[in-house]
Design a protein around this motif. Structure first.
Motif, short mmCIF file in Angstrom:
data_model
loop_
_atom_site.label_atom_id
_atom_site.label_comp_id
_atom_site.label_asym_id
_atom_site.label_seq_id
_atom_site.Cartn_x
_atom_site.Cartn_y
_atom_site.Cartn_z
N GLU A 110 54.31 35.63 4.72
CA GLU A 110 54.53 36.73 5.66
C GLU A 110 53.21 37.43 5.98
O GLU A 110 52.34 37.57 5.11
CB GLU A 110 55.51 37.75 5.09
N LEU A 111 53.11 37.90 7.23
CA LEU A 111 52.00 38.73 7.66
C LEU A 111 52.60 39.97 8.30
O LEU A 111 53.57 39.87 9.05
CB LEU A 111 51.12 38.05 8.70
N GLU A 112 52.01 41.13 8.05
CA GLU A 112 52.46 42.33 8.72
C GLU A 112 51.30 43.30 8.89
O GLU A 112 50.32 43.25 8.15
CB GLU A 112 53.61 43.00 7.96
N GLY A 113 51.42 44.15 9.90
CA GLY A 113 50.34 45.08 10.24
C GLY A 113 49.87 44.80 11.66
O GLY A 113 50.58 44.21 12.47
N HIS A 114 48.63 45.21 11.96
CA HIS A 114 48.05 44.95 13.27
C HIS A 114 47.40 43.56 13.24
O HIS A 114 46.18 43.42 13.37
CB HIS A 114 47.05 46.03 13.64
N ILE A 115 48.23 42.55 13.05
CA ILE A 115 47.73 41.20 12.78
C ILE A 115 47.17 40.52 14.01
O ILE A 115 46.42 39.55 13.90
CB ILE A 115 48.86 40.33 12.16
N ASP A 157 55.04 26.23 10.89
CA ASP A 157 56.12 26.58 11.80
C ASP A 157 56.23 28.09 11.81
O ASP A 157 56.27 28.73 10.75
CB ASP A 157 57.45 25.98 11.36
N VAL A 158 56.27 28.70 12.99
CA VAL A 158 56.46 30.14 13.11
C VAL A 158 57.96 30.41 13.11
O VAL A 158 58.66 30.12 14.08
CB VAL A 158 55.80 30.69 14.39
N GLU A 159 58.46 30.94 12.02
CA GLU A 159 59.91 31.18 11.88
C GLU A 159 60.33 32.51 12.49
O GLU A 159 61.48 32.66 12.93
CB GLU A 159 60.30 31.13 10.40
N PRO A 201 53.30 35.62 -0.02
CA PRO A 201 54.52 34.82 -0.08
C PRO A 201 55.75 35.65 0.29
O PRO A 201 55.84 36.83 -0.05
CB PRO A 201 54.59 34.36 -1.54
N ALA A 202 56.69 35.02 0.99
CA ALA A 202 57.92 35.72 1.37
C ALA A 202 58.84 35.92 0.17
O ALA A 202 59.72 36.79 0.19
CB ALA A 202 58.64 34.94 2.47
N ASP A 203 58.68 35.11 -0.87
CA ASP A 203 59.52 35.21 -2.07
C ASP A 203 58.63 35.44 -3.29
O ASP A 203 58.41 34.54 -4.10
CB ASP A 203 60.35 33.93 -2.26
N GLY A 207 52.48 36.68 -7.49
CA GLY A 207 52.69 38.09 -7.78
C GLY A 207 51.53 38.99 -7.41
O GLY A 207 51.35 40.04 -8.03
N ILE A 208 50.75 38.60 -6.40
CA ILE A 208 49.60 39.41 -5.97
C ILE A 208 49.74 39.68 -4.48
O ILE A 208 49.99 38.78 -3.69
CB ILE A 208 48.27 38.68 -6.24
#
Length: 410
Positions: free
Chosen positions: A8-13, A34-36, A76-78, A158-159
């Protein structure tokens, strides 16, 4: 066989270029994606979100891709809990330890995210308080500070890393310097922008660290820097033996490395003035003692003593003397520089390559940094070393500092 991992990416990406860098990393390392999901923020204050499934031919390739993505804040998403491994001995980190970036970082311990304190690049992460009553904490630790049985984060699980967002417009104190390095002459507008940032930091009760080289004194900018110290715009000074020596020499003899700063002449025996200056300070017992005794009555070091500014003078193998105040133990000097860096909200680096890089290595990416040097290699090397948040002005420090002082004080 193809293996995959969802990230996952989030913010002003988009504005920060993070999305583009991620695509390049994946393709350069032989992977695919693949962009989900992709949700774009439609306003300047809205963030974007993307979820990618990263594909690679094998586990080793996937791990390499995920590692590189992680440095840009892709997570990671999970998420799993971080792996904690006891250090086998003092100053020895476990194999596969996680080496930090300078971005804000959190580690997942027992299902909870714990912020890593005192973040800086090229360190290990030590977690304390696991399974005990009270709060679990995490902090960076330089390798020579690791103690046996410290719980050190290993691997990439876990980082969570969060690089600072790049603003969408040119507003804000550093909007004009978003390109990284400005090689233009020191226009008043650019220096005024730095002055506004300094004033903003001080108005908010922040800490300003100045990193200065001997060229500040040689160029005649010492008086202006002394003014900034006297007026409360400098909370800490990081420099070397040479800077302090020539500042004292300037006050005692009117010269810097034997040259009269006003007339640019070299008086007879002027080449010995810096040694004479050192001997006066040694005789007094230190710079503060020389100020108390009335020997040193002006200059940057005088104002630092008079205004209780935190000063760290780190020595080198080529130092004359050195001054009694100079820290000659390298590890001790590093620790003191690191302490100053962690306390700073803004850093102004003035014509010193080695000290600028040393301090830059200790700074989190959230700290504002301005680097000024006539040599563009100083500015570019600072950025290349990982201090991507730094903005640089390639110009004469002898013009920059007096103009900055005028903008702030007049």
């Amino acid at each position: 066989m193809t293996v995959s991992r969802t990230v996952e990416l989030e913010g002003h990406i988009i504005d920060s270029g993070t999305m583009q860098r991620c695509f390049e990393v994946i393709m350069d390392l032989g992977g695919d994606f693949d962009v989900e999901a992709f949700d774009v923020g439609h306003h300047k204050d809205e963030e974007s979100y993307a979820r990618l499934r990263v594909l690679a031919p094998d586990d080793a390739a996937l791990q390499s891709i995920v590692h590189e993505l992680h440095q840009s804040g892709v997570n990671p998403a999970d998420p799993e809990d971080a792996t904690l491994t006891p250090a086998p001995a003092d100053r020895v980190v476990p194999a596969g330890f996680y080496s930090t970036t300078n971005h804000p970082t959190a580690v997942r311990v027992e299902g909870e995210w714990v912020e890593v304190a005192d973040i800086e690049m090229d360190c290990a992460v030590v977690v304390e308080g696991v399974g005990e009553e009270g709060e679990t904490t995490a902090r960076t630790q330089v390798l020579n500070g690791i103690e046996a049985d410290d719980l050190v984060v290993t691997g990439e699980a876990g980082i969570r890393v969060r690089p600072p967002d790049r603003p969408r417009d040119a507003s804000g104190p550093f909007g004009f310097m978003r390109g990284g390095v400005s090689a233009e002459r020191p226009s008043v507008s650019r220096i005024r922008t730095v002055a506004e940032a300094l004033a903003e930091v001080k108005a908010d009760g922040g800490n300003v660290l100045v990193v200065a080289g001997p060229a500040v004194i040689h160029s005649g900018a010492g008086d202006a820097l002394a003014r900034l110290v006297r007026e409360g715009y400098v909370d800490a000074l990081s420099a070397g033996n040479g800077f302090a020596t020539h500042d004292v020499e300037r006050g005692l003899y009117g010269t810097s490395l034997g040259m009269n700063i006003e007339t640019l002449e070299h008086p007879r025996k002027g080449h010995k003035h810096h040694i004479y200056a050192i001997s006066e300070i040694v005789r007094a017992g230190g710079i503060a003692e020389a100020v108390d005794d009335g020997i040193v009555t002006e200059g940057v070091m005088y104002e630092c003593v008079a205004n209780d500014v935190d000063v760290v003078l780190a020595g080198s193998i080529r130092d004359d003397g050195p001054l009694p105040d100079t820290i000659t133990d390298t590890v001790e000097a590093q620790n003191e520089i690191r302490r100053q860096a962690h306390e700073a909200d803004m850093v102004v680096m003035l014509s010193t390559l080695l000290h600028s890089v040393a301090v830059g290595n200790c700074l989190p990416s959230s700290t504002r940094v301005v680097c000024v040097d006539i040599n563009p290699a100083t500015v570019t090397q600072l950025l290349d070393r990982g201090s991507a948040q730094a903005v640089g002005l390639v110009t004469d420090v002898g013009t920059f500092v007096p103009t900055l002082a005028d903008e702030l004080l007049d």
